[in-house]
Design an enzyme around this catalytic site. Structure first.
Site, PDB file in Angstrom:
ATOM      1  N   LYS A  26      -6.487  -5.283  13.605  1.00 53.53           N
ATOM      2  CA  LYS A  26      -5.484  -4.349  14.131  1.00 53.53           C
ATOM      3  C   LYS A  26      -4.840  -5.239  15.307  1.00 53.53           C
ATOM      4  O   LYS A  26      -3.527  -5.192  15.477  1.00 53.53           O
ATOM      5  CB  LYS A  26      -5.495  -3.089  14.211  1.00 53.53           C
ATOM      6  CG  LYS A  26      -6.114  -2.266  12.908  1.00 53.53           C
ATOM      7  CD  LYS A  26      -4.770  -2.368  12.012  1.00 53.53           C
ATOM      8  CE  LYS A  26      -5.160  -1.637  10.689  1.00 53.53           C
ATOM      9  NZ  LYS A  26      -3.847  -1.665   9.774  1.00 53.53           N
TER      10      LYS A  26
ATOM     11  N   ASN B  72       1.565  -2.210   5.328  1.00 51.81           N
ATOM     12  CA  ASN B  72       1.100  -1.060   5.396  1.00 51.81           C
ATOM     13  C   ASN B  72      -0.305  -0.877   4.858  1.00 51.81           C
ATOM     14  O   ASN B  72      -1.342  -0.271   5.234  1.00 51.81           O
ATOM     15  CB  ASN B  72       1.754   0.292   4.953  1.00 51.81           C
ATOM     16  CG  ASN B  72       0.897   1.525   4.884  1.00 51.81           C
ATOM     17  OD1 ASN B  72       0.496   2.031   5.832  1.00 51.81           O
ATOM     18  ND2 ASN B  72       0.474   1.574   3.563  1.00 51.81           N
TER      19      ASN B  72
ATOM     20  N   ILE C  74      -4.893  10.106  11.545  1.00 50.07           N
ATOM     21  CA  ILE C  74      -3.802  10.735  10.460  1.00 50.07           C
ATOM     22  C   ILE C  74      -4.539  11.031   9.512  1.00 50.07           C
ATOM     23  O   ILE C  74      -5.469  10.497   8.775  1.00 50.07           O
ATOM     24  CB  ILE C  74      -2.511   9.583  10.046  1.00 50.07           C
ATOM     25  CG1 ILE C  74      -1.934   8.694  11.256  1.00 50.07           C
ATOM     26  CG2 ILE C  74      -1.453  10.126   9.136  1.00 50.07           C
ATOM     27  CD1 ILE C  74      -1.289   9.680  12.342  1.00 50.07           C
TER      28      ILE C  74
ATOM     29  N   SER D 137      -2.878   0.068  14.591  1.00 48.00           N
ATOM     30  CA  SER D 137      -3.832   1.350  14.866  1.00 48.00           C
ATOM     31  C   SER D 137      -4.265   1.281  16.422  1.00 48.00           C
ATOM     32  O   SER D 137      -4.379   0.243  17.000  1.00 48.00           O
ATOM     33  CB  SER D 137      -5.218   1.181  14.027  1.00 48.00           C
ATOM     34  OG  SER D 137      -5.937   2.135  14.510  1.00 48.00           O
TER      35      SER D 137
ATOM     36  N   SER E  49       1.170   3.426  -2.480  1.00 42.54           N
ATOM     37  CA  SER E  49       0.747   4.315  -3.675  1.00 42.54           C
ATOM     38  C   SER E  49       0.055   5.521  -2.935  1.00 42.54           C
ATOM     39  O   SER E  49       0.282   6.586  -3.471  1.00 42.54           O
ATOM     40  CB  SER E  49      -0.145   3.630  -4.346  1.00 42.54           C
ATOM     41  OG  SER E  49      -1.250   2.952  -3.594  1.00 42.54           O
TER      42      SER E  49
ATOM     43  N   GLY F 124       0.679  -1.251   0.037  1.00 51.11           N
ATOM     44  CA  GLY F 124       0.043   0.105  -0.122  1.00 51.11           C
ATOM     45  C   GLY F 124       0.880   1.360  -0.040  1.00 51.11           C
ATOM     46  O   GLY F 124       0.687   2.261   0.873  1.00 51.11           O
TER      47      GLY F 124
ATOM     48  N   TYR G  23     -12.231  -3.976  11.905  1.00 52.80           N
ATOM     49  CA  TYR G  23     -10.850  -3.315  11.829  1.00 52.80           C
ATOM     50  C   TYR G  23     -10.094  -3.375  12.890  1.00 52.80           C
ATOM     51  O   TYR G  23      -8.875  -3.752  13.036  1.00 52.80           O
ATOM     52  CB  TYR G  23     -10.977  -1.913  11.506  1.00 52.80           C
ATOM     53  CG  TYR G  23      -9.974  -0.981  11.177  1.00 52.80           C
ATOM     54  CD1 TYR G  23      -9.361  -1.023  10.064  1.00 52.80           C
ATOM     55  CD2 TYR G  23      -9.513  -0.253  12.285  1.00 52.80           C
ATOM     56  CE1 TYR G  23      -8.189  -0.030   9.905  1.00 52.80           C
ATOM     57  CE2 TYR G  23      -8.310   0.610  11.936  1.00 52.80           C
ATOM     58  CZ  TYR G  23      -7.736   0.780  10.768  1.00 52.80           C
ATOM     59  OH  TYR G  23      -6.840   1.478  10.384  1.00 52.80           O
TER      60      TYR G  23
HETATM   61  P1  NDP Z   1      -5.144   4.979   2.371  1.00 48.21           P
HETATM   62  O1  NDP Z   1      -6.603   4.574   2.244  1.00 48.21           O
HETATM   63  O2  NDP Z   1      -4.673   6.310   2.304  1.00 48.21           O
HETATM   64  O3  NDP Z   1      -4.193   3.983   1.572  1.00 48.21           O
HETATM   65  C1  NDP Z   1      -4.333   2.614   1.635  1.00 48.21           C
HETATM   66  C2  NDP Z   1      -3.302   1.977   0.772  1.00 48.21           C
HETATM   67  O4  NDP Z   1      -3.240   0.531   0.767  1.00 48.21           O
HETATM   68  C3  NDP Z   1      -3.320   2.275  -0.567  1.00 48.21           C
HETATM   69  O5  NDP Z   1      -2.037   2.444  -1.204  1.00 48.21           O
HETATM   70  C4  NDP Z   1      -3.973   1.078  -1.395  1.00 48.21           C
HETATM   71  O6  NDP Z   1      -3.589   0.956  -2.396  1.00 48.21           O
HETATM   72  C5  NDP Z   1      -3.516   0.240  -0.380  1.00 48.21           C
HETATM   73  N1  NDP Z   1      -4.191  -1.167  -0.588  1.00 48.21           N
HETATM   74  C6  NDP Z   1      -5.469  -1.379  -0.018  1.00 48.21           C
HETATM   75  N2  NDP Z   1      -5.925  -2.743  -0.083  1.00 48.21           N
HETATM   76  C7  NDP Z   1      -4.720  -3.244  -0.650  1.00 48.21           C
HETATM   77  C8  NDP Z   1      -4.697  -4.607  -1.106  1.00 48.21           C
HETATM   78  N3  NDP Z   1      -5.804  -5.442  -0.951  1.00 48.21           N
HETATM   79  N4  NDP Z   1      -3.227  -5.032  -1.699  1.00 48.21           N
HETATM   80  C9  NDP Z   1      -2.794  -4.032  -1.511  1.00 48.21           C
HETATM   81  N5  NDP Z   1      -2.535  -2.837  -1.428  1.00 48.21           N
HETATM   82  C10 NDP Z   1      -3.749  -2.372  -0.822  1.00 48.21           C
HETATM   83  O7  NDP Z   1      -4.934   4.320   3.881  1.00 48.21           O
HETATM   84  P2  NDP Z   1      -3.969   5.227   4.923  1.00 48.21           P
HETATM   85  O8  NDP Z   1      -2.664   5.586   4.591  1.00 48.21           O
HETATM   86  O9  NDP Z   1      -4.631   5.846   5.826  1.00 48.21           O
HETATM   87  O10 NDP Z   1      -3.717   3.797   6.009  1.00 48.21           O
HETATM   88  C11 NDP Z   1      -2.370   3.068   5.656  1.00 48.21           C
HETATM   89  C12 NDP Z   1      -2.427   2.149   6.840  1.00 48.21           C
HETATM   90  O11 NDP Z   1      -2.257   2.775   8.263  1.00 48.21           O
HETATM   91  C13 NDP Z   1      -3.482   1.038   6.933  1.00 48.21           C
HETATM   92  O12 NDP Z   1      -3.055  -0.119   7.515  1.00 48.21           O
HETATM   93  C14 NDP Z   1      -4.453   1.658   8.037  1.00 48.21           C
HETATM   94  O13 NDP Z   1      -5.267   0.788   8.683  1.00 48.21           O
HETATM   95  C15 NDP Z   1      -3.463   2.385   9.083  1.00 48.21           C
HETATM   96  N6  NDP Z   1      -4.057   3.109   9.710  1.00 48.21           N
HETATM   97  C16 NDP Z   1      -4.301   4.661   9.123  1.00 48.21           C
HETATM   98  C17 NDP Z   1      -4.700   5.618  10.091  1.00 48.21           C
HETATM   99  C18 NDP Z   1      -5.382   6.708   9.640  1.00 48.21           C
HETATM  100  O14 NDP Z   1      -5.856   7.476  10.462  1.00 48.21           O
HETATM  101  N7  NDP Z   1      -5.151   7.259   8.415  1.00 48.21           N
HETATM  102  C19 NDP Z   1      -4.724   5.435  11.504  1.00 48.21           C
HETATM  103  C20 NDP Z   1      -4.326   4.055  12.013  1.00 48.21           C
HETATM  104  C21 NDP Z   1      -3.765   3.096  11.088  1.00 48.21           C
HETATM  105  P3  NDP Z   1      -4.508   1.571  -3.831  1.00 48.21           P
HETATM  106  O15 NDP Z   1      -3.869   3.004  -4.038  1.00 48.21           O
HETATM  107  O16 NDP Z   1      -3.997   0.613  -5.261  1.00 48.21           O
HETATM  108  O17 NDP Z   1      -5.681   1.639  -3.747  1.00 48.21           O
END
Ligand code: NDP
Length: 251
Positions: free
Chosen positions: A162, A93, A191, A145, A17, A15, A158
């Site tokens: 986690k 991630n 975040i 998380s 990207s 993830g 979720y």
């Molecule tokens: P985003 O929704 O901004 O990005 C999610 C990323 O995960 C994207 O790059 C997406 O790829 C990728 N992804 C989703 N499903 C898959 C899959 N099946 N295989 C490969 N890649 C996948 O998420 P965040 O940056 O907010 O979160 C990142 C991590 O941090 C997560 O694990 C989330 O649970 C955790 N987190 C986030 C918090 C927040 O407040 N934002 C707080 C606590 C934890 P694509 O671009 O191709 O869709």
């Protein structure tokens, strides 16, 4: 810090990207690692991360695979090993949300979140553990998380995924410690990313009021904790979680 260089290291960030993953990719590439930027559905976003890495003078490449698929993960990691010769760092991630109260939650929403957020980490850890053990050096960091520690109404799937990541991390840390492979996690609070942009503004304001620092964190705040855990500076740290949450939960 003196040993924060990652020159010569190959890092895979699932993830990578968007959001936190993207910031982690940029940070690790800035430290000298060659970064594999994984994505599932947004090649445009992954290519833009790679372009930014390269324009900053770093090295990286985008690889598409779905972490929830054992077959896709196995063949992707085989390809990455063939392309780069080794994998030194794995950052789990990739993550999704499918929120809803448990009484109403569809089984599919439960399965999708567990399969991506927890089983996805298992597939990737399994793929790197043998090569990392053989090379006697490795760093595995999983993005959990605050919700996995504190729970949250509307996020049972979720939170379970986690929290599962915590048990997974601590168990694998014990399995790999003697081979120079550390296994840790980062537990972000709220975040500012695409994931939290989905929240209604009034919910975001309510969350902010519960954070002692009174603001959401940034993706760079999380990337900084990952940078420490993948470096040589953290060589004696394993099975641990760094909470990056502005004080909202003190675990
Ligand atoms: P985003 O929704 O901004 O990005 C999610 C990323 O995960 C994207 O790059 C997406 O790829 C990728 N992804 C989703 N499903 C898959 C899959 N099946 N295989 C490969 N890649 C996948 O998420 P965040 O940056 O907010 O979160 C990142 C991590 O941090 C997560 O694990 C989330 O649970 C955790 N987190 C986030 C918090 C927040 O407040 N934002 C707080 C606590 C934890 P694509 O671009 O191709 O869709």
């Amino acid at each position: 810090m003196k040993n924060m260089t990652l020159e010569g290291k190959i890092a895979v960030v699932t993830g990578g990207s968007r959001g936190i993953g993207r910031a982690v990719c940029l940070r690790l590439a800035g430290m000298g690692a060659t970064v594999v930027v994984n994505y599932v559905s947004r090649p445009d976003a992954a290519e833009s991360t790679v372009a930014e890495i390269i324009s900053n003078g770093g090295k990286g490449a985008a690889y598409q695979f779905d972490v929830s698929s054992s077959d896709q993960v196995q063949s992707a990691f085989k390809q990455i090993l063939a392309d780069f010769g080794h994998i030194d760092i794995l950052v789990n991630n990739a993550g999704i949300t499918r929120d809803g109260l448990v009484a109403m939650m569809k089984e599919q929403a439960w399965d999708e979140v567990i399969d991506t957020n927890l089983k996805g980490a298992f597939h990737c850890i399994k793929a790197v553990s043998r090569p990392m053990m053989k090379q006697r050096w490795g760093r595995i960091v999983s993005i959990a998380s605050v919700i996995g520690f504190a729970g949250n109404a509307g996020q049972a799937n979720y939170a379970a995924a986690k929290a599962g990541m915590v048990g997974l991390t601590r168990s694998v840390a014990r399995e790999l410690a003697s081979r120079g492979v550390t296994v840790n996690g980062v537990a972000p609070g709220y975040i500012d990313t695409d994931m939290t942009k989905e929240l209604p503004p009034e919910v975001t304001e309510k969350i902010k009021a519960e954070i002692p620092m009174n603001s959401l964190g940034t993706v760079e705040d999380v990337a900084a904790a990952v940078a420490y855990l993948v470096s040589d500076e953290s060589r004696y740290v394993t099975g641990q979680f760094i909470h990056v949450n502005g004080g909202m939960f003190m675990g």
